[in-house]
Design an enzyme around this catalytic site. Structure first.
Site, PDB file in Angstrom:
ATOM      1  N   GLU A  65       0.852  -1.186   0.000  1.00 35.54           N
ATOM      2  CA  GLU A  65       0.000   0.000   0.000  1.00 35.54           C
ATOM      3  C   GLU A  65       0.891   1.241   0.000  1.00 35.54           C
ATOM      4  O   GLU A  65       2.001   1.230   0.551  1.00 35.54           O
ATOM      5  CB  GLU A  65      -0.877  -0.028   1.265  1.00 35.54           C
ATOM      6  CG  GLU A  65      -1.755   1.189   1.426  1.00 35.54           C
ATOM      7  CD  GLU A  65      -2.835   1.012   2.497  1.00 35.54           C
ATOM      8  OE1 GLU A  65      -2.907  -0.064   3.130  1.00 35.54           O
ATOM      9  OE2 GLU A  65      -3.614   1.964   2.683  1.00 35.54           O
TER      10      GLU A  65
ATOM     11  N   ASN B  46      -6.612   1.485   2.820  1.00 35.35           N
ATOM     12  CA  ASN B  46      -7.347   2.717   3.107  1.00 35.35           C
ATOM     13  C   ASN B  46      -6.890   3.870   2.210  1.00 35.35           C
ATOM     14  O   ASN B  46      -7.680   4.752   1.876  1.00 35.35           O
ATOM     15  CB  ASN B  46      -7.168   3.106   4.577  1.00 35.35           C
ATOM     16  CG  ASN B  46      -7.750   2.070   5.523  1.00 35.35           C
ATOM     17  OD1 ASN B  46      -8.620   1.289   5.138  1.00 35.35           O
ATOM     18  ND2 ASN B  46      -7.275   2.047   6.755  1.00 35.35           N
TER      19      ASN B  46
ATOM     20  N   ASN C 124     -12.056  -0.749  -1.136  1.00 35.73           N
ATOM     21  CA  ASN C 124     -11.419  -1.336   0.040  1.00 35.73           C
ATOM     22  C   ASN C 124     -12.256  -1.052   1.287  1.00 35.73           C
ATOM     23  O   ASN C 124     -12.609   0.113   1.537  1.00 35.73           O
ATOM     24  CB  ASN C 124     -10.017  -0.727   0.240  1.00 35.73           C
ATOM     25  CG  ASN C 124      -9.340  -1.240   1.502  1.00 35.73           C
ATOM     26  OD1 ASN C 124      -8.967  -2.412   1.577  1.00 35.73           O
ATOM     27  ND2 ASN C 124      -9.203  -0.382   2.493  1.00 35.73           N
ATOM     28  N   GLU C 125     -12.553  -2.083   2.035  1.00 34.38           N
ATOM     29  CA  GLU C 125     -13.205  -1.957   3.365  1.00 34.38           C
ATOM     30  C   GLU C 125     -14.277  -0.867   3.383  1.00 34.38           C
ATOM     31  O   GLU C 125     -14.267   0.018   4.243  1.00 34.38           O
ATOM     32  CB  GLU C 125     -12.139  -1.710   4.445  1.00 34.38           C
ATOM     33  CG  GLU C 125     -11.196  -2.878   4.607  1.00 34.38           C
ATOM     34  CD  GLU C 125     -10.257  -2.787   5.811  1.00 34.38           C
ATOM     35  OE1 GLU C 125     -10.154  -1.711   6.429  1.00 34.38           O
ATOM     36  OE2 GLU C 125      -9.639  -3.817   6.138  1.00 34.38           O
TER      37      GLU C 125
ATOM     38  N   TYR D  64      -6.897  -9.486  11.118  1.00 25.80           N
ATOM     39  CA  TYR D  64      -5.599  -9.288  11.773  1.00 25.80           C
ATOM     40  C   TYR D  64      -5.713  -9.804  13.204  1.00 25.80           C
ATOM     41  O   TYR D  64      -6.755  -9.643  13.836  1.00 25.80           O
ATOM     42  CB  TYR D  64      -5.226  -7.807  11.805  1.00 25.80           C
ATOM     43  CG  TYR D  64      -4.957  -7.216  10.435  1.00 25.80           C
ATOM     44  CD1 TYR D  64      -3.716  -7.385   9.815  1.00 25.80           C
ATOM     45  CD2 TYR D  64      -5.934  -6.489   9.762  1.00 25.80           C
ATOM     46  CE1 TYR D  64      -3.457  -6.840   8.564  1.00 25.80           C
ATOM     47  CE2 TYR D  64      -5.681  -5.939   8.511  1.00 25.80           C
ATOM     48  CZ  TYR D  64      -4.441  -6.114   7.911  1.00 25.80           C
ATOM     49  OH  TYR D  64      -4.193  -5.573   6.680  1.00 25.80           O
TER      50      TYR D  64
ATOM     51  N   GLU E 280      -6.394  -9.450   2.953  1.00 26.32           N
ATOM     52  CA  GLU E 280      -5.561  -8.861   4.023  1.00 26.32           C
ATOM     53  C   GLU E 280      -5.608  -9.809   5.204  1.00 26.32           C
ATOM     54  O   GLU E 280      -6.689 -10.047   5.763  1.00 26.32           O
ATOM     55  CB  GLU E 280      -6.084  -7.479   4.452  1.00 26.32           C
ATOM     56  CG  GLU E 280      -5.770  -6.373   3.472  1.00 26.32           C
ATOM     57  CD  GLU E 280      -6.122  -4.991   3.994  1.00 26.32           C
ATOM     58  OE1 GLU E 280      -5.965  -4.746   5.210  1.00 26.32           O
ATOM     59  OE2 GLU E 280      -6.566  -4.175   3.172  1.00 26.32           O
TER      60      GLU E 280
ATOM     61  N   GLN F   7       1.404  -6.701   5.212  1.00 30.94           N
ATOM     62  CA  GLN F   7       1.792  -6.336   3.872  1.00 30.94           C
ATOM     63  C   GLN F   7       3.158  -6.962   3.576  1.00 30.94           C
ATOM     64  O   GLN F   7       3.516  -7.921   4.260  1.00 30.94           O
ATOM     65  CB  GLN F   7       1.802  -4.820   3.764  1.00 30.94           C
ATOM     66  CG  GLN F   7       0.387  -4.231   4.018  1.00 30.94           C
ATOM     67  CD  GLN F   7       0.263  -2.738   3.705  1.00 30.94           C
ATOM     68  OE1 GLN F   7       1.146  -2.135   3.115  1.00 30.94           O
ATOM     69  NE2 GLN F   7      -0.845  -2.116   4.111  1.00 30.94           N
TER      70      GLN F   7
HETATM   71  O1  AHR Z   1      -3.025  -3.093   5.952  1.00 34.74           O
HETATM   72  C1  AHR Z   1      -3.261  -1.950   6.710  1.00 34.74           C
HETATM   73  C2  AHR Z   1      -4.705  -1.476   6.624  1.00 34.74           C
HETATM   74  O2  AHR Z   1      -5.545  -2.421   7.204  1.00 34.74           O
HETATM   75  C3  AHR Z   1      -5.275  -1.291   5.242  1.00 34.74           C
HETATM   76  O3  AHR Z   1      -4.982  -0.055   4.700  1.00 34.74           O
HETATM   77  C4  AHR Z   1      -6.753  -1.425   5.467  1.00 34.74           C
HETATM   78  O4  AHR Z   1      -7.416  -1.949   4.352  1.00 34.74           O
HETATM   79  C5  AHR Z   1      -6.858  -2.319   6.694  1.00 34.74           C
HETATM   80  O5  AHR Z   1      -7.696  -1.788   7.632  1.00 34.74           O
END
Ligand code: AHR
Length: 498
Positions: A27, A72, A172-173, A244, A292, A349
């Site tokens: 990103e 984001n 995205n999201e 995550y 992700e 990432q």
């Molecule tokens: O990977 C970091 C962030 O995590 C990304 O920008 C977003 O899509 C997610 O919330």
């Protein structure tokens, strides 16, 4: 000493592993692009300003797909800012991460770099501040051969051949209130469907990923998926999952059990896709793009102190430890166990930002502990995912019950006639595991790789390779029986060949 058992049978097939499950993500944020992959003043920079030492590490991982440019960041990005003469490109405020984006790297630079590291790009279009017009133009710019405004603009920028980008993300999201241009499921579903339609009209060969929920704790989780698919089912090919994990309460057994959460997450989204398939009387199956996933929590406190509007600030720089590598191993096993449904997965990432690779400005690049299970799975985990039948002692912890101490996946590669068993021992005791390998009687062990460390919090720093795998694991095979010795808290890769 604990004991486990396992049956691996050549005929117990889950599905062909799509190599894109070993994808990653870069990103425009933090030091991922600038000071990560791109640093023109670095002694190892190539003619285009990209670090060769970082390229070598990415090649070691054999990353087949990289999602780009966000994240984001995507939801405020004008892709047109990043093409054409570099000196004319605008400096913009990125509202997502409160940084300044210089646009020195844009679409063409990134796609050219991707070729150097032998990876495909999973390109994302901005559905936050932009919409279907910018999206269809970007597809035309990237994929149309010539003879139209946007394709000829690409050619005038010095990139004659179309890129043929196959996989595209629709935003995205978009369910997250933090997102620039956050939308309801209805708003996003309609926009995504119309955008998908015109993108595929420009290039019918592309595949599209609709945004699922930002994570499974969102209050709208699963209703969001159902509503979005109601609108987009006929136009898209995948729905995204993001997740995550973190060991915030420093509870190791509970942390390592998080792979059960991922398993449940995947099953829930797959079930919702199938509900919609039935409702729509469709013949088409929607697959999952876990685009992700990672551990992310170490850097949370430090990030609160970062000044706004810096260029390439050191944000989300998680320093991973050995226990994170164990969880990453278990999560990779879970992904392989769903090879029939998860066709894309991106470790988020790749460089500096919650990443397996770290760099120092003007200096070293090094491998974090999570680099290793990711590399092993990517390099050795291609072929047919087989379903191991595991009988393991189990434990209970704060958030989960009946957690097997042993997690395992097996991948059979027909052409090379190799079988690879990936296993995590979550126990603090050694685990003797008797495996019955059916259909692999004439196979012999090539190596048993182990990642282990006496200090669960051990990390790697520049010039200090502390957590590294070795190939001295002990396992013995006779005919169809394999006796594996899994050391306490270890990631294991047992490679066999005919
Ligand atoms: O990977 C970091 C962030 O995590 C990304 O920008 C977003 O899509 C997610 O919330």
């Amino acid at each position: 000493m604990k004991k486990a058992g396992m049956i691996i049978d050549k005929e117990y097939k889950i599905g062909q592993v799509d190599k894109r499950i070993y994808g990653s993500f870069i990103e425009h944020m933090g030091r991922a692009v600038y000071e990560g992959i791109y640093e023109p003043d670095h002694p190892q920079a190539d003619e285009s300003g990209f670090r060769k030492d970082v390229q070598s590490l990415i090649k070691e991982l054999q990353v087949p797909l990289i999602r780009y440019p966000g994240g984001n960041f995507l939801s405020g990005y004008n892709w047109e800012d990043g093409v054409g003469p570099i000196k004319d490109r605008p400096r913009r405020l990125d509202l997502a991460w409160k940084t300044t984006e210089t646009n020195q790297v844009g679409t063409n630079e990134f796609l050219s770099w991707a070729k150097k590291v032998n990876t495909e790009v999973n390109m994302a279009v901005n559905l936050g501040t932009r919409g279907m017009d910018a999206a269809r133009n970007l597809v035309e710019y990237c994929n149309h051969p010539s003879g139209s405004y946007w394709s000829d603009l690409r050619r005038s920028h010095g990139y004659e051949a179309p890129y043929g980008i196959k996989t595209w993300c629709l935003g995205n999201e978009m369910d997250g209130p933090w997102q620039i241009g956050h939308k309801t499921a209805e708003e996003y579903g309609r926009l995504a469907a119309e955008t998908a339609k015109v993108m595929k009209w420009v290039d019918p060969s592309i595949e599209l990923v609709a945004c699922g929920s930002s994570n499974s704790s969102m209050p709208t989780f699963i209703d969001w998926e159902a509503k979005v698919l109601e609108h987009t089912y006929d136009h898209v090919d995948y729905i995204s999952l993001h997740t995550y994990y973190g060991n915030r309460d420093n509870n190791l057994p509970n942390y390592l059990a998080r792979s059960m959460d991922l398993d449940h997450f995947i099953k829930s989204v797959a079930a919702t896709c199938d509900y919609m398939k039935a409702k729509k009387r469709s013949k088409k199956t929607i697959h999952l793009s876990l685009d992700e996933w990672n551990v992310w929590y170490h850097s949370n406190e430090a990030d609160k102190k970062v000044e706004p509007w810096m260029e390439a600030p050191p944000i989300l720089e998680d320093i991973y430890n050995f226990e994170d590598a164990l969880l990453i191993g278990s999560l990779l096993i879970t992904i392989l166990q769903h090879a029939d449904r998860v066709k894309i997965a991106c470790l988020a990432q790749l460089v500096n930002v919650i990443a397996p690779i770290m760099t120092e400005k003007g200096g070293e690049a090094w491998r974090q502990p999570i680099f290793y299970p990711y590399m092993h799975a990517s390099v050795y985990g291609r072929g047919e995912s087989l379903k191991p039948i595991i009988s393991s002692p189990k434990y209970d912890c704060a958030d989960f019950t009946d957690v097997p101490y042993v997690d395992a996946a097996a991948v059979y590669h027909d052409e090379d006639q190799t079988l690879t068993v990936f296993a995590v021992n979550k126990s603090e005791e050694p685990m003797e595991t008797d495996m019955s390998l059916r259909g692999f009687e004439s196979y012999r062990i090539i190596e048993h790789i182990v990642l282990e460390h006496e200090d669960i919090k051990a990390t790697n720093q520049k010039n200090r390779k502390n957590v590294v795998p070795h190939a001295n694991g002990t396992s013995f095979k006779s005919e169809g029986e394999l006796k594996a010795h899994f050391t306490p808290l270890s990631w294991n890769v047992i490679r066999l060949q005919k």
